[in-house]
Structure formats: structure tokens, C-alpha cells
Design an enzyme around this catalytic site. Structure first.
Site, PDB file in Angstrom:
ATOM      1  N   HIS B 220       0.799  -1.218   0.000  1.00  0.00           N
ATOM      2  CA  HIS B 220       0.000   0.000   0.000  1.00  0.00           C
ATOM      3  C   HIS B 220       0.839   1.278   0.000  1.00  0.00           C
ATOM      4  CE1 HIS B 220      -4.340  -1.377   0.729  1.00  0.00           C
ATOM      5  NE2 HIS B 220      -3.661  -2.340   0.145  1.00  0.00           N
ATOM      6  N   SER B 224      -0.655  -0.929  -6.053  1.00  0.00           N
ATOM      7  CA  SER B 224      -0.564  -2.118  -6.898  1.00  0.00           C
ATOM      8  C   SER B 224       0.132  -1.815  -8.217  1.00  0.00           C
ATOM      9  CB  SER B 224      -1.963  -2.659  -7.202  1.00  0.00           C
ATOM     10  OG  SER B 224      -2.545  -3.182  -6.046  1.00  0.00           O
ATOM     11  N   LYS B 248     -14.896  -7.565  -7.471  1.00  0.00           N
ATOM     12  CA  LYS B 248     -14.177  -8.423  -8.419  1.00  0.00           C
ATOM     13  C   LYS B 248     -13.432  -9.541  -7.674  1.00  0.00           C
ATOM     14  CE  LYS B 248     -11.100  -8.225 -12.365  1.00  0.00           C
ATOM     15  NZ  LYS B 248     -10.492  -7.367 -13.391  1.00  0.00           N
ATOM     16  N   ASP B 249     -12.751  -9.160  -6.578  1.00  0.00           N
ATOM     17  CA  ASP B 249     -12.075 -10.172  -5.755  1.00  0.00           C
ATOM     18  C   ASP B 249     -13.091 -11.166  -5.191  1.00  0.00           C
ATOM     19  OD1 ASP B 249      -9.677  -8.991  -6.216  1.00  0.00           O
ATOM     20  OD2 ASP B 249      -9.275  -8.370  -4.162  1.00  0.00           O
ATOM     21  N   GLU B 292       4.783 -34.037  -1.173  1.00  0.00           N
ATOM     22  CA  GLU B 292       3.536 -33.510  -1.714  1.00  0.00           C
ATOM     23  C   GLU B 292       3.833 -32.802  -3.040  1.00  0.00           C
ATOM     24  OE1 GLU B 292       1.043 -34.989  -0.151  1.00  0.00           O
ATOM     25  OE2 GLU B 292       0.047 -33.209   0.634  1.00  0.00           O
TER      26      GLU B 292
END
Lengths: 267, 416
Positions: B220, B224, B248-249, B292
Site C-alpha cells: 500500500h 498495486s 471483483k475479488d 507432496e
């Protein structure tokens, strides 16, 4: 703004796809196949997203387990009460009590400090046929009959493997040098198995009209062991369906909300 | 932080609080009216998805820990107790188990997105470095969590991985052995190992949560990045985080949860190994010990190198090098969109990483070993040679003048 409209966004999508592809490629358990043939898939009532166990099959499978397998193999993670729980063989309460009472369970100490035997109760765990691994080996020519509680999840192929193993006994090929006391099995890794063919036709009595064949015994006991390993499968499939409907509606609403909010922007 | 605060307290209580601890002001400025590039694609939704994954793992993990017994003779059975007798225990455990895989799937997409659009470049170096540290902490947490099941694959994976430290013996004789015994709390993997892995498995997620707060803070400050890699220049380049990116997220997250639920409800053991349903037995070694899926690329690198010590160094180095990405990349252009040569090398790097994952699951012999070595070589050559050199020689493609120009499809400006 369109989803993945430009070629660059498309290449980003391709990368995401490649990662997803890697996941599917690499997540498949890879065990040495050797010369063991591929395990054929069988049709099971419990496969697929809506699959449920076949009550009658589980009850028959329990009978096969109890009369044949239980002589050497335990199911230590199960309790007799599980036989009456929903999503399982669903024997009724009286039947569960009777089935539990068929075994002797050691309890105690009593007031005198002595251990004593009593008939089993539904709350008891399944009694294993041998007190310990050493006793099991001593009684079985040195081979250890594994506990079957999780067998249907502990082998590649799961119930398909158990069915294949049960029906995979054949006369050994001439080229094969068998060790003493071992049997030839097409699907067992290395082909030499210490367990002699356990199932033979008519050895377990079926009361519901199902033909008492080796094939049916193998199928029923495989399904029963699948339930033993995954007793919450029905609950999982049922809850999953409801959850999916909810999620798809939620995703649809969120997509419409997203479209609406973003339409406020001037392009 | 980065922009002028637009928060206005609406009531006396809010005003009172704002003078003492301006937490409402922070929430408003950082998550409501936070200027965000208007052109973020769906790959930018994985930050939110990853936060969700961490929250799910912590919530389910805390409840699982109420029923789990970290003791060597009881651990395996206590997991089965959760699966069979705890109300919705099967659901919690399958969410937690598959959640780890989905977490890694999301983090790999998130890292790949950062690499493709140059999100690691100035002024976001610290943000990137914190991200690599989170990734390392995730790997440690996942490894320890996998051991807690105390199945055959858990036990032998712990044995193999902790034994790697014995390679230190080739530098100072006895050092590696001492370190390994210190990690084990004994002379083999056993009860003391399990209890300490459990303790650390519970601790590390909180460390990750702390790092995530720093990661978001560091995000922040510059704000972004975006698919063009061009900074916000005018008001029309940015939109407010809420409602545009919250919705949107939210949509992307719901799609992710559908995938998550498909695994949990319909293929809960797809990502697992059948051997892990066999209780740990120190006397029986499984024929193939595989980690894994999300560790397979590093496992391939480890096994590609004949020397044990150098293999370990290469394995840790493959992640450690990512810390230096901001300086290994010498190009000023952020987004690979406008880097015609680098783009293809980078996409090959991603394919190469997937190939390493495939090879990590195969026995290290014959063609698999040769390919493992080729792919390992490319991994390091890309980071250490191709990245700096391409940055020097490449002529970037024409770029749009601003984010707005790109969104509105204006003609790009040729590079000088």
C-alpha cells in the site's frame, strides 16, 4: 473490461493453465508398476458425486468380512455401533447389539482388581483377531495380515484394488519360482502373496438371493471395506451437493454485481 | 500511507476514536477509498484469495488441534478419530488437507503473475522480498503439517528431508550429524520430533500472518502494479478499491471456493498419497518416497545434482535466488507484455518449473535424470544469466502512454 481479452492476458491464462496442468499431472500418485497389470476399474454404487453405498451390499460385505477375513485381519478403527450408523450398513439397533455380543471383550479391572471377559457392547471397538503383531506373524507363517480399517484408501486403486486382489488368484506361470507357502496373485506387487485365496463359492451364506459366487463376495467385501475406510462418504456427497448449489448461486450473484458495479466506469 | 486521507468521522464516537487510535481511518483509506489501477486482470485477485486460504487454514487448524494428539503412538489414530467420531471432523480435516494444496496452487499463480508483470521491480523490492519470506514460511509450515498425520509418507518424508542436513558433515565432520540429532531430539525421527513439529506447525502460521500484514503494508505504499507496469499518472488511471475490486475479488474468490469444494467433497484424497493411510513404521521403507506435489520441483532439483551437499544448496538456492530477482532483472520495463524476448524465456521458465514438478515425481534414473538436470540447469541459467543479459540487450516494444490510454485502446508510443 473483458475477462482475458488481450493476447497478453491470454498468455497469462495459459501460464495459469500450465500450473493447473502440472497439478493434475504430478498429483497422480506414482508407484512403481513393475510388471503388475493395471487395476481394472469397477462400477461402484458409491462412485461419482452422487454415489451412495448400497445398504444390502454393505451388510453382505460385513458378513464376508466376519466369516472369512476376520479370522486374520482386524478392523481396529471401527466400533460395533458404526454398523448401525446412517451412511453405513445400517443394521438396526437389535442387530447391532447381537453382532457386538458375538465377541468376547476383555474389561476390567473389577473390584477385586481382576480383568474379566464379557460379551461385546455396541460402544466397543472391533476386537482384532490377534493380541499383537508378533502373535499375528507367529500364527501366519511369519507374514503379518494387515489391519483393514483403512485398506480401501491405503492402496492405489482403493476398492478396485481389493476386488482385483480377491479375484486375481491364478495358477503360477511355469517361469515363476514360488517360495514355499506363497500363492500367485496377478495384482499383488511381486505376485507372491502369503495369503491363500480366501474366497470360494458357497462358503458364505447369502440370505437375500444374491448368488454366492466369488465375484459377488469380492465385490461386496470391497464395498464394505470402502465404507470402513470412508464412513462419512454419504454425508460428504450430500453436504457437497447442497454446498455446490449455494456456491454456484453465490458466484452468479457476485458476477452480476461485478458487471453492474464496473458498468459505472466510462470506457 | 500513500495518499491523502479522505476519512471523515461521522459521529462523536468516531471522532473520539480517531483522535486516539485511527483504526477506522486506516481501514477507510487502505481498503475502501484506496486508489487502485483500473486495469487489473483476474490474476490480481489471488492476493485476496491467498488471505482467504490463510484464514481457512488457521480456523480449521485451531479446531483440529483441539482433537489431535501429537504423540507418536496416538497421532495417526487421533487423525482417524477426527475423521470418524468428531462432528464434521472429516470436513475440517479434508478442508485443512486440501486447503494446503489449494494455498500452494494460488501462491504459485500469484508468484508467476508477479514475475510476468515485473511486480518485483522498484519501488516494490521490499514487498517482493517479504513475499518470498512468506513463501518460505508456508513451505516450512506445510512440511511440518504433513508430518503430523504420522503416516508412512509423513514419517519417511521427514526422515529424508531432515537427513539433508547431515550433508553438512562434508564441510565440518560431525556438524551435520549433530544438527540432525538436534532437530530430531534423538537418534531417529520419533516422538520428540513429532511434538516439536506440532509446536512449530502451530506457531508459524502466526508468523505468516504477521508477514502478510507487512506484505500488505509494503503493497500500500507504492500501490498495486498493473498489467502495463506503468505507474498511475492521473486520476483517470485509478479507481477506488471499494467497490470495484472488492466485488471483483469476491467473484474470483467464489470461483476459487468452487474448485476448493470440488476437491473437498468429491476428490478429497486426490492430492494425497495412499501410503499416508498406513501408520508410520520405522522398520518399513516405502518403495518410492515422494513429497507432496507442491514440493516436487525442488525435489527434482535436489536429486538432479550428484553431490548431496550441492544438491541441498541448489534446492534452497532455487528459492533463495528469488530474493534477488529485483536486481537480477536489469530491464527498466516492468511488464513482460512489452518485452518481446524476455517474455518467451519467462514463459519457458514457467513450463520448466512444471516439468521439474513432473520429474520430481519420477524415479531419478535414465531419461528422467537427464531431463531433471537439463531443467535444473535452465532454472538457474534463466535467473542468473538470461534475466540480466536480456535486460541489457532487449529493445522493449511500444508502450501505451498511460493506464487510461491502454484501457481505451489508444495507439502505443514506440520506445525511445
Amino acid at each position: 473490461m473483458k475477462i482475458f481479452a488481450s493476447p497478453f492476458r491470454r498468455s497469462a491464462l495459459a501460464v495459469a493453465g500450465a500450473i493447473l496442468g502440472a497439478l493434475t499431472l504430478t498429483a497422480t500418485p506414482l508407484l512403481a508398476a513393475g510388471d503388475t497389470p493395471a487395476i481394472p476399474s469397477q462400477k461402484w454404487s458409491f462412485s461419482g458425486p452422487f454415489g451412495l453405498y448400497d445398504r444390502g451390499q454393505l451388510q453382505r460385505g460385513y458378513k464376508v468380512y466376519k466369516e472369512v477375513c476376520a479370522a486374520c485381519h482386524g478392523l481396529r478403527l471401527l466400533h460395533y455401533r458404526n454398523l448401525g450408523e446412517s451412511g453405513g450398513p445400517e443394521f438396526n439397533e437389535a442387530q447391532v447389539k447381537t453382532l457386538a455380543a458375538e465377541v468376547e471383550v476383555q474389561d476390567g479391572p473389577n473390584e477385586d482388581g481382576d480383568m474379566f471377559d464379557r460379551p461385546g457392547k455396541p460402544s466397543d471397538a472391533f476386537v482384532s483377531p490377534f493380541p499383537n503383531k508378533e502373535a499375528a506373524r507367529a500364527a501366519n507363517n511369519g507374514a503379518y495380515p494387515p489391519d483393514l480399517s483403512l485398506m480401501a484408501k491405503a492402496r492405489v486403486g482403493g476398492p478396485d484394488y481389493i476386488y482385483a486382489l480377491m479375484t486375481g488368484y491364478k495358477p503360477e506361470p511355469d517361469s515363476m519360482d514360488m517360495q514355499e507357502g506363497m500363492s500367485y496373485n496377478e495384482y499383488f506387487p511381486g505376485h507372491q502373496i502369503a495369503m491363500a485365496a480366501p474366497l470360494s463359492a458357497d462358503s458364505v451364506e447369502y440370505t437375500d438371493g444374491t448368488p454366492p459366487t466369488v465375484d459377488n463376495y469380492a465385490r461386496d467385501v470391497s464395498a464394505f471395506l470402502m465404507w470402513a475406510a470412508e464412513p462419512k462418504l454419504e454425508e460428504r456427497h450430500r453436504l457437497g451437493f447442497r454446498f455446490m448449489i449455494y456456491l454456484v448461486i453465490l458466484a452468479g450473484l457476485l458476477y452480476m454485481a461485478k458487471r453492474r458495479v464496473w458498468s459505472r466506469l466510462k470506457h | 500511507m500513500a495518499h491523502v486521507s479522505t476519512y471523515k468521522p461521522n459521529s462523536a464516537i468516531e471522532k473520539w476514536m480517531d483522535d486516539r487510535l485511527p483504526v477506522m481511518r486506516m481501514m477507510h483509506d487502505q481498503f475502501n477509498d484506496f486508489p487502485t489501477p483500473r486495469n487489473l486482470n483476474y490474476l490480481w485477485t489471488f492476493g485476496g484469495i491467498l488471505t482467504f486460504c490463510l484464514a481457512v487454514q488457521m480456523a480449521t487448524g485451531i479446531v483440529l488441534a483441539m482433537h489431535y494428539v501429537p504423540q507418536e503412538t496416538m497421532a495417526f489414530d487421533s487423525v482417524e478419530h477426527i475423521m470418524r467420531d468428531v462432528n464434521f471432523g472429516w470436513l475440517l480435516r479434508y478442508i485443512h488437507f486440501n486447503g494446503a494444496s489449494l494455498f500452494f496452487l494460488a501462491v504459485y499463480i500469484h508468484i508467476a503473475r508477479g514475475m510476468y508483470y515485473g511486480s518485483y521491480k522498484a519501488p516494490r523490492e521490499v514487498l517482493w522480498i517479504i513475499g518470498v519470506l512468506i513463501f518460505l514460511a508456508m513451505m516450512a509450515t506445510a512440511f511440518m503439517g504433513y508430518s503430523l498425520v504420522w503416516g508412512q509418507m509423513s514419517f519417511w518424508a521427514v526422515t529424508v528431508i531432515t537427513n539433508l542436513f547431515s550433508s553438512l558433515d562434508s564441510i565440518i565432520p560431525g556438524l551435520g550429524t549433530t544438527v540432525v540429532e538436534w532437530i530430531w531430539g534423538g537418534f531417529s525421527v520419533g516422538g520428540p520430533t513429532l511434538t516439536r513439529l506440532f509446536s512449530l506447525h502451530y506457531l508459524l502460521p502466526f508468523v505468516i500472518a504477521g508477514l502478510v500484514i507487512l506484505h500488505i503494508w509494503a503493497l500500500h505504499v507504492p500501490g498495486s502494479n498493473n498489467p502495463t507496469g506503468i505507474d498511475i499518472k492521473s486520476k483517470s488511471d485509478a479507481i477506488s478499491f471499494n467497490p470495484y475490486y472488492t466485488v471483483k475479488d469476491g467473484f474470483a474468490m467464489s470461483m476459487f471456493v468452487i474448485l476448493f469444494a470440488a476437491f473437498v467433497f468429491y476428490a478429497p484424497n486426490f492430492m494425497g498419497h495412499p501410503d499416508n493411510y498406513i501408520e508410520a513404521d520405522p522398520l518399513v521403507t516405502p518403495p518410492h518416497i515422494v513429497p507432496e506435489w507442491y514440493f516436487l520441483p525442488y525435489y527434482a532439483i535436489l536429486r538432479a545434482i550428484p553431490s548431496k551437499l550441492l544438491g541441498v544448496v541448489a534446492m534452497f538456492g532455487s528459492i533463495g535466488l528469488l530474493l534477488f530477482l529485483p536486481w537480477l532483472d536489469t530491464s527498466k520495463v516492468r511488464s513482460a507484455r512489452y518485452r518481446p524476448i524476455f517474455k518467451w524465456f519467462l514463459l519457458l521458465f514457467f513450463v520448466n518449473a512444471v516439468a521439474l514438478g513432473y520429474l520430481g515425481a519420477k524415479p531419478p534414473e535414465g531419461a528422467f535424470l537427464i531431463w531433471g538436470r537439463i531443467c535444473t540447469a535452465y532454472y538457474f541459467v534463466f535467473l542468473l544469466v538470461i534475466m540480466p543479459v536480456v535486460g541489457w540487450i532487449e529493445k522493449p516494444a511500444a508502450m501505451p502512454g498511460s493506464i487510461t490510454d491502454d484501457v481505451l485502446g489508444k495507439k502505443p508510443v514506440p520506445a525511445k
